[in-house]
Write a protein that holds these residues in place. Sequence first.
Motif, PDB file in Angstrom:
ATOM      1  N   GLN A 208       0.798  -1.228   0.000  1.00  0.00           N
ATOM      2  CA  GLN A 208       0.000   0.000   0.000  1.00  0.00           C
ATOM      3  C   GLN A 208       0.838   1.289   0.000  1.00  0.00           C
ATOM      4  OE1 GLN A 208      -0.908   2.466   2.398  1.00  0.00           O
ATOM      5  NE2 GLN A 208      -2.579   3.210   1.098  1.00  0.00           N
ATOM      6  N   SER A 209       1.945   1.302   0.738  1.00  0.00           N
ATOM      7  CA  SER A 209       2.735   2.549   0.855  1.00  0.00           C
ATOM      8  C   SER A 209       3.601   2.832  -0.363  1.00  0.00           C
ATOM      9  CB  SER A 209       3.662   2.473   2.071  1.00  0.00           C
ATOM     10  OG  SER A 209       2.934   2.199   3.224  1.00  0.00           O
ATOM     11  N   LEU A 210       3.727   1.841  -1.258  1.00  0.00           N
ATOM     12  CA  LEU A 210       4.685   2.003  -2.360  1.00  0.00           C
ATOM     13  C   LEU A 210       4.022   2.490  -3.645  1.00  0.00           C
ATOM     14  CD1 LEU A 210       6.975  -1.160  -1.909  1.00  0.00           C
ATOM     15  CD2 LEU A 210       7.273   1.121  -0.959  1.00  0.00           C
ATOM     16  N   ARG A 211       3.385   3.658  -3.580  1.00  0.00           N
ATOM     17  CA  ARG A 211       2.771   4.222  -4.795  1.00  0.00           C
ATOM     18  C   ARG A 211       3.749   5.201  -5.444  1.00  0.00           C
ATOM     19  NH1 ARG A 211      -1.760   5.141  -7.672  1.00  0.00           N
ATOM     20  NH2 ARG A 211      -3.145   3.862  -6.416  1.00  0.00           N
ATOM     21  N   TYR A 212       4.001   5.013  -6.751  1.00  0.00           N
ATOM     22  CA  TYR A 212       4.974   5.851  -7.461  1.00  0.00           C
ATOM     23  C   TYR A 212       4.324   6.927  -8.309  1.00  0.00           C
ATOM     24  CZ  TYR A 212       7.323   1.526  -6.280  1.00  0.00           C
ATOM     25  OH  TYR A 212       7.758   0.429  -5.605  1.00  0.00           O
ATOM     26  N   GLU A 213       3.045   6.733  -8.622  1.00  0.00           N
ATOM     27  CA  GLU A 213       2.351   7.751  -9.418  1.00  0.00           C
ATOM     28  C   GLU A 213       0.853   7.605  -9.211  1.00  0.00           C
ATOM     29  OE1 GLU A 213       3.516   6.334 -13.397  1.00  0.00           O
ATOM     30  OE2 GLU A 213       1.400   5.829 -13.686  1.00  0.00           O
ATOM     31  N   GLY A 214       0.119   8.647  -9.573  1.00  0.00           N
ATOM     32  CA  GLY A 214      -1.342   8.597  -9.487  1.00  0.00           C
ATOM     33  C   GLY A 214      -1.840   8.875  -8.082  1.00  0.00           C
ATOM     34  N   GLU A 215      -3.139   9.045  -8.002  1.00  0.00           N
ATOM     35  CA  GLU A 215      -3.800   9.360  -6.731  1.00  0.00           C
ATOM     36  C   GLU A 215      -3.960   8.107  -5.892  1.00  0.00           C
ATOM     37  OE1 GLU A 215      -5.688  12.247  -5.330  1.00  0.00           O
ATOM     38  OE2 GLU A 215      -3.997  13.067  -6.491  1.00  0.00           O
TER      39      GLU A 215
END
Length: 402
Positions: A208-215
């Motif tokens: 969950q914490s590893l978002r690289y782009e987008g909302e």
Amino acid sequence: MDWHQIFATRNDRMKASEIRELLKLLEQPDIISFAGGIPDPDLFPAQAFQRAFADALTPETQATALQYSVSEGYPPLRDWIVGEMARLGIPCTRDNILITSGSQQALDYLGKLLLSPGDTALVGWPTYLGALGAFNAYEPRYDRLDPETNRSAEDYAQAAGAGRVKFAYMSVDFANPTGRTLDAGTRERVIDLADALDIAVIEDAAYQSLRYEGEALSPVLAREIARKGDINNCRTLYCGSFSKTLAPGLRVGWVCGAQEVISQLVLLKQAADLHSSTINQMAIAQVASEQFDTHVATIKSAYSARRDVMLDALARHMPEGVTWTRPEGGMFIWLELPTKVNTAELLAQSLTSERVAFVPGHAFFADGSGTHTMRLSFSRTDAAMINEGIARLGRLIAAATV
Ligand code: PMP
């Protein structure tokens, strides 16, 4: 002695896979491996942990750190998680949190809590292999969770036969193995389906914490709380982990959900291992409080650069007929090859001729399908190796698809 004669039936479904055997070859140094799906050890916050363990072992603290502790988990760590859950739109208290030894243990306990032999677990086709491994011991049937289609609740219920559907399991953000993220509408439909079937939802949030782009999309549990007003009225059980953000070797994860479920899980934890390591929970609590956000920002920038390199290399080297996902975060890209290619056979070939490893996709399907798919991980390989490995794999696949 024939041990199998006295093994309980629950072991029947627990077999070492051929793939795992093949992947043992990965220890060889000249192999370029996209198989692992594990954090890059160069990115561990080792100095922060050195200080945290030293702080846990002073004359004042060692009596706590080395002692038995409560089954629910180290209270300051649960309090930190309560804050983190609030940031995700999940208001809760310490009593809604159980610390587990990695989120893998949470999956095992949830299988134990919910599945009688013959009950049905709804899972994605494909789904996280370790979830199937955890649930298999409880002798379930599997059915395909397909919230993007209009399949009715009655249809799911009927397919369960003599047993009963008990839960829907899914990894919602940057899933293992596909890298896909469930959109907002699909998350809402999962809640509708679970309400109609009166089943639990297991929301695996390992990445969950590893978002690289987008909302960021709010978790299923946050959406259910928005509908029902209180976490204690909700059927979603959120499984979190520090493995991908801080360090998997410390084995610290958590379940967040209705207090009634958490209290029952605490009894399972007491029966299994009493509690997770006290000193590891103390160290995680300290490092998370000091630098969770800054550390996560550092690893996200490293992993997202590697994702970009791999996507770019795939575009250059993959032949016609191969498609892949474009993950907005996490560690995985999922490839679909022409159906005539068997990726388990391709792996054997790849390890000998190209020295490149990946995970053949069929292991992630509860029905053993998906023989033409594969999972690639970009988390542990540097840019030069990604380019080289994908070029070799592209050559091999091109030869296999002519
Ligand atoms: N869920 C998913 C989707 C995973 O990929 C993993 C680890 N590979 C886990 C759970 C288990 O992780 P841990 O036990 O280290 O928290």
